[in-house]
Motif scaffolding. Structure first.
Motif, mmCIF file in Angstrom:
data_model
loop_
_atom_site.group_PDB
_atom_site.id
_atom_site.type_symbol
_atom_site.label_atom_id
_atom_site.label_comp_id
_atom_site.label_asym_id
_atom_site.label_seq_id
_atom_site.Cartn_x
_atom_site.Cartn_y
_atom_site.Cartn_z
ATOM 1 N N VAL A 41 42.533 57.004 36.641
ATOM 2 C CA VAL A 41 43.354 55.982 37.290
ATOM 3 C C VAL A 41 42.454 55.161 38.206
ATOM 4 C CG1 VAL A 41 45.330 55.515 38.781
ATOM 5 C CG2 VAL A 41 45.367 57.501 37.251
ATOM 6 N N GLU A 42 42.531 53.844 38.059
ATOM 7 C CA GLU A 42 41.771 52.969 38.943
ATOM 8 C C GLU A 42 42.714 51.991 39.628
ATOM 9 O OE1 GLU A 42 38.018 49.810 39.049
ATOM 10 O OE2 GLU A 42 38.515 50.861 37.181
ATOM 11 N N ILE A 43 42.557 51.863 40.947
ATOM 12 C CA ILE A 43 43.283 50.878 41.748
ATOM 13 C C ILE A 43 42.255 49.874 42.236
ATOM 14 C CG2 ILE A 43 44.642 50.499 43.841
ATOM 15 C CD1 ILE A 43 45.624 53.412 43.569
ATOM 16 N N ALA A 44 42.384 48.611 41.818
ATOM 17 C CA ALA A 44 41.408 47.586 42.176
ATOM 18 C C ALA A 44 42.128 46.356 42.719
ATOM 19 C CB ALA A 44 40.555 47.212 40.976
ATOM 20 N N TYR A 45 41.917 46.050 43.978
ATOM 21 C CA TYR A 45 42.548 44.882 44.588
ATOM 22 C C TYR A 45 41.790 43.613 44.192
ATOM 23 C CZ TYR A 45 45.928 47.177 47.680
ATOM 24 O OH TYR A 45 47.004 47.862 48.193
ATOM 25 N N TYR A 46 42.551 42.636 43.696
ATOM 26 C CA TYR A 46 41.991 41.328 43.385
ATOM 27 C C TYR A 46 42.184 40.353 44.544
ATOM 28 C CZ TYR A 46 40.602 42.130 38.571
ATOM 29 O OH TYR A 46 39.941 42.550 37.447
ATOM 30 N N SER A 47 43.145 40.615 45.394
ATOM 31 C CA SER A 47 43.401 39.861 46.620
ATOM 32 C C SER A 47 44.281 40.746 47.483
ATOM 33 C CB SER A 47 44.094 38.526 46.310
ATOM 34 O OG SER A 47 45.475 38.722 46.046
ATOM 35 N N PRO A 48 44.550 40.348 48.710
ATOM 36 C CA PRO A 48 45.449 41.174 49.525
ATOM 37 C C PRO A 48 46.841 41.325 48.932
ATOM 38 C CG PRO A 48 44.223 39.629 50.907
ATOM 39 C CD PRO A 48 43.956 39.232 49.495
ATOM 40 N N ALA A 71 40.561 35.490 37.448
ATOM 41 C CA ALA A 71 40.138 35.858 38.792
ATOM 42 C C ALA A 71 39.281 37.111 38.746
ATOM 43 C CB ALA A 71 41.356 36.084 39.685
ATOM 44 N N SER A 72 38.546 37.335 39.823
ATOM 45 C CA SER A 72 37.736 38.546 39.973
ATOM 46 C C SER A 72 38.213 39.303 41.198
ATOM 47 C CB SER A 72 36.251 38.178 40.140
ATOM 48 O OG SER A 72 35.780 37.475 39.016
ATOM 49 N N PRO A 73 38.014 40.610 41.211
ATOM 50 C CA PRO A 73 38.419 41.375 42.396
ATOM 51 C C PRO A 73 37.629 40.947 43.628
ATOM 52 C CG PRO A 73 37.171 42.741 40.860
ATOM 53 C CD PRO A 73 37.453 41.469 40.156
ATOM 54 N N GLN A 74 38.305 40.953 44.777
ATOM 55 C CA GLN A 74 37.679 40.531 46.034
ATOM 56 C C GLN A 74 37.227 41.741 46.835
ATOM 57 O OE1 GLN A 74 40.335 37.994 48.236
ATOM 58 N NE2 GLN A 74 40.778 36.671 46.477
ATOM 59 N N ASN A 75 36.241 41.486 47.689
ATOM 60 C CA ASN A 75 35.821 42.505 48.645
ATOM 61 C C ASN A 75 36.704 42.393 49.882
ATOM 62 O OD1 ASN A 75 33.734 43.333 46.958
ATOM 63 N ND2 ASN A 75 32.313 41.839 47.818
ATOM 64 N N LEU A 76 37.556 43.371 50.085
ATOM 65 C CA LEU A 76 38.534 43.335 51.166
ATOM 66 C C LEU A 76 38.306 44.505 52.111
ATOM 67 C CD1 LEU A 76 41.688 42.720 48.940
ATOM 68 C CD2 LEU A 76 40.394 40.972 50.162
#
Length: 788
Positions: A41-48, A71-76
């Motif tokens: 399972v992977e959880i990857a935020y692309y934006s807040p 879009a690409s995932p963001q560094n949050l």
């Protein structure tokens, strides 16, 4: 001391055991990765506001470059914490919880208020052999609130507004365009990123997506807070909407088909002679000649002896022209031969089946027409090369991309084994329109920035809004029932993030009407469909078998003709409002045709209404969807009939036609004479109305009426640009902010922002209140305050 040491060791051992059993996860740049019950399972935020969920068997590697998501995932700055077996990954806008024992995911807002959760044990991987590839049939189930309303799934012909309590097989077709996306009135959305045929099912027990092919489960959860916010998330993920040319928002006439250039130009001239506004004419199929030359993208039919003159003559009549192109080619075309050499033609039955242009198909003479592999970038370039040489070079203004689903007749299971550039046809089936439409858009954009791409297409998939395409609802059969279904179809389509759509005004097939052009019931239906069409992103009359031009329904002074003309003129008067709303769509992720949930999510009575909508954020449109004036086979206009409609909860509503003010939150009865569609305007709205014109750009907007509807504060931004190029992307446009202070009874026309070539330096505004009082002011780009 020894006891404390022994206790510490014991606690450490217990912690290690728990970590092995329940905490097998790692934190990543964009979220976390974990393995639960042999499922990665992977959880990857692309934006807040947007998070991607990926699941696959632990012994398999799953990587995918999405066709829809750009879009690409963001560094949050994510917060990751754990309480017992529950792991939480939190952004500033929302949080995702993963149960490390069961693998169940749940989603909540930033305050922890629940939004959606997966059904326990709801992930499924059933081994499946797709041709020679070992893969899976994948499924994920969710649990929704009992009274929750959900929308989307694409362009559905089921007449439903909320998509609850049904099972839908999602596969592209002539009259249904599928997008595996739903959004809830609770303010979240879910995009199931899979391109194979998919079953959506909703019941009391669960809501699920199940796809025939998938190396893993891949979906995006987004929390926008409301419907506009969800649409904004979807567009940030899959692409923004470019501006359409101003002329595309005028009236369009087409027919299946104009059989000669003389006939086509005669229609434009007739509209000009009648002084009925018209901006576009469309040439349908067979201008290329025989079916063996299907989609040759050249005028090979002798009835079109001088296509350059035809295009030039249409332009000289101030009309734009688009032309039919298809996703398939006949065996005698140059395209077919080139595509065959690179193995980019698919092998299944498509339209037309016979080389003989008669009905029914004579299969003694098969057409040999084949669909091209739009997944192949080289094939898309071949497609454009011939389009550019054969039609673009003539000055054609846009493309009617027919059969972009594509047409698939006499379906056999093995048809889906067809190899494409990206795997089996089964694996990528539903993304076909995205690929073929995208190929034309990208190639034209690379060639020319002075003319905006305009594509009319029969099918669409997630992300297609980025390709300058307007999707029509397919070859629908004309009936009152089917006409009504177009409303909810288009609204649910818009709620997937794709804002531009239209219908064949009057219906394509007239199978249910005898002698339709003289049939009072059909003539009434044509009027009501035309009135509705005036409030869709493209207003286009079209049909098979019988011509649909306005003059086919009578002449000036007759009720049906006059009602049709009135609807067209109403459309043109609203062009400043429509074009400014189009800018809101492109610049601020808005939506033009708005299901009531978009503006009245708090009003439970509005959530499932399938025959009313907002056009922009000011106008409530209530189409008449039942026949009223056909009695015993004859037209009878001696008595005015009414329709019931609901005014959603708001500060107040004004009858567009009479100015009468009414309170929201009530059901009313509104008289609906044949020439009137019930319209209501929200209190506080400001409507800019344009001049009387024969085509969109005939007159400058140097004197506009601003209709102000008192009762609440309101605002509007009047947008203008050069009309048909991409200079607006470099800042060549202007905005005039206009606001109404209801308490002070003051209208403020703010200072103009921006500039562009040809911009009016000064103009007049006539400000009209709903009580009929008015003032005219001069405006030179500086702030003007008007007391009323």
């Amino acid at each position: 001391m020894k006891m404390n040491l022994r206790a510490s060791v014991l606690l450490l051992l217990l912690a290690v055991v728990f970590a092995v059993k329940g905490q097998n996860f790692e934190q990543t740049t964009h979220g976390i990765k974990a393995v639960v019950d042999d499922v990665k399972v992977e959880i990857a935020y692309y934006s807040p506001k947007v998070v991607r969920i990926i699941k696959s068997p632990a012994n398999r590697t799953f990587t995918k470059e999405s066709l829809s998501v750009i879009a690409s995932p963001q560094n949050l700055n994510l917060v990751v914490d754990q309480v017992k077996q529950v792991l939480r990954v939190k952004s500033k806008q929302m949080q995702v919880q993963l149960d490390l024992e069961t693998g169940q995911l749940s989603f909540a807002d930033a305050k922890g208020q629940p939004l959606l959760q997966e059904q326990a044990g709801g992930a499924g991987f059933v081994p499946f052999k797709d041709v020679e590839e070992e893969t899976f049939r994948v499924k994920q189930s969710f649990v929704l609130d009992k009274e929750e309303a959900i929308y989307g799934l694409g362009l559905m012909q089921d007449g439903k507004m909320s998509q609850r309590h049904q099972t839908k097989y999602l596969i592209q077709g002539n009259v249904e365009d599928v997008v595996p996306f739903i959004q809830s009135h609770k303010g979240y959305g879910l995009f199931w990123d899979n391109y194979s045929p998919t079953t959506f099912a909703d019941s009391e027990a669960a809501t699920s997506f199940e796809s025939e092919v998938g190396d893993g489960i891949d979906y995006y959860f987004m929390y926008g807070g409301n419907a506009d916010g969800v649409v904004a998330c979807m567009r940030e993920l899959t692409g923004q909407v470019p501006m359409f040319p101003l002329w595309t928002y005028g009236f369009w006439q087409s027919r299946e088909r104009y059989k000669s250039q003389h006939e086509l130009l005669g229609v434009v001239k007739k509209y000009r002679d009648l002084q009925v506004p018209l901006d576009g004419i469309i040439q349908d199929w067979q201008y290329w000649g025989s079916n063996y030359l299907w989609n040759a993208m050249e005028f090979l039919n002798p009835e079109f002896p001088n296509p350059q003159k035809m295009v030039d003559d249409a332009h000289n009549l101030n009309a734009h022209m688009i032309i039919s192109i298809w996703s398939s080619f006949g065996p005698h075309t140059k395209q077919y031969r080139e595509l065959e050499k690179i193995d980019a033609l698919m092998d299944f039955t498509t339209w037309p089946q016979s080389g003989i242009q008669k009905w029914p198909p004579n299969m003694d003479y098969p057409s040999g027409v084949r669909v091209y592999d739009a997944y192949n970038p080289e094939a898309r370039d071949i497609y454009w090369k011939h389009l550019k040489e054969g039609l673009w070079s003539l000055g054609i203004d846009g493309w009617w991309m027919d059969s972009t689903e594509p047409d698939h007749l006499e379906i056999q299971p093995e048809d889906y084994d067809n190899p494409t550039y990206m795997g089996s046809f089964r694996k990528v089936r539903n993304a076909y329109p995205l690929m073929t439409v995208g190929g034309v858009y990208k190639n034209q954009r690379e060639l020319d920035s002075d003319k905006r791409v305009f594509i009319l297409t029969r099918s669409a998939f997630a992300g297609q809004q980025r390709y300058g395409a307007n999707t029509w609802t397919g070859d629908v059969v004309a009936s009152w029932e089917n006409y009504k279904k177009q409303i909810s179809a288009g609204l649910n389509f818009s709620l997937t993030g794709i804002p531009h759509w239209n219908t064949d005004i009057g219906g394509f097939f007239l199978w249910e009407f005898r002698d339709p052009l003289n049939n009072p019931d059909y003539r009434e239906l044509q009027v009501r469909w035309m009135q509705f069409g005036a409030f869709t992103p493209m207003m286009r009359s079209h049909g098979e078998g019988f011509p649909r031009e306005i003059y086919q329904f009578g002449e000036k002074g007759e009720p049906i003709y006059d009602a049709l003309e009135k609807a067209i003129r109403l459309r043109y008067s609203l062009l400043p409002y429509i074009y400014s709303t189009s800018w809101e769509v492109s610049a601020r992720q808005s939506t033009m045709t708005r299901a009531l949930v978009m503006d009245f999510a708090h009003d439970t009575k509005a959530l499932d209404i399938n025959d009313q909508f907002m056009f922009g954020k000011s106008i409530l449109v209530c189409p008449v969807t039942e026949g009223m004036y056909t009695v015993d086979g004859k037209a009878d206009f001696s008595m005015v009939k009414s329709r019931q409609l609901y005014l959603p909860e708001a500060a107040g509503w004004y009858d567009f036609w009479t100015g009468e003010r009414m309170e929201g939150g009530q059901t009313i009865s509104r008289e609906a004479p044949i020439d009137l569609i019930p319209l209501y305007v929200k209190a506080g709205a400001i409507l800019p109305l344009g001049p009387d014109v024969q085509y969109a750009a005939e007159k400058p907007w140097d004197h506009l009426e601003l209709k102000v509807f008192a009762g609440d504060d309101g605002s509007f931004v009047l947008y203008e640009d050069e009309g048909d190029n991409y200079n607006y992307e470099e800042g060549a446009f202007s905005e005039i902010p206009i606001s109404w202070n209801d308490g002070a009874k003051k209208l403020t026309i703010g200072a103009r922002r921006g500039t562009f070539e040809g911009m009016l330096s000064e103009r007049k505004f006539t400000i009209t209140l709903s009580d009929g009082s008015s003032k005219t002011v001069d405006y030179k780009g500086k702030k003007v305050v008007v007391k009323l």
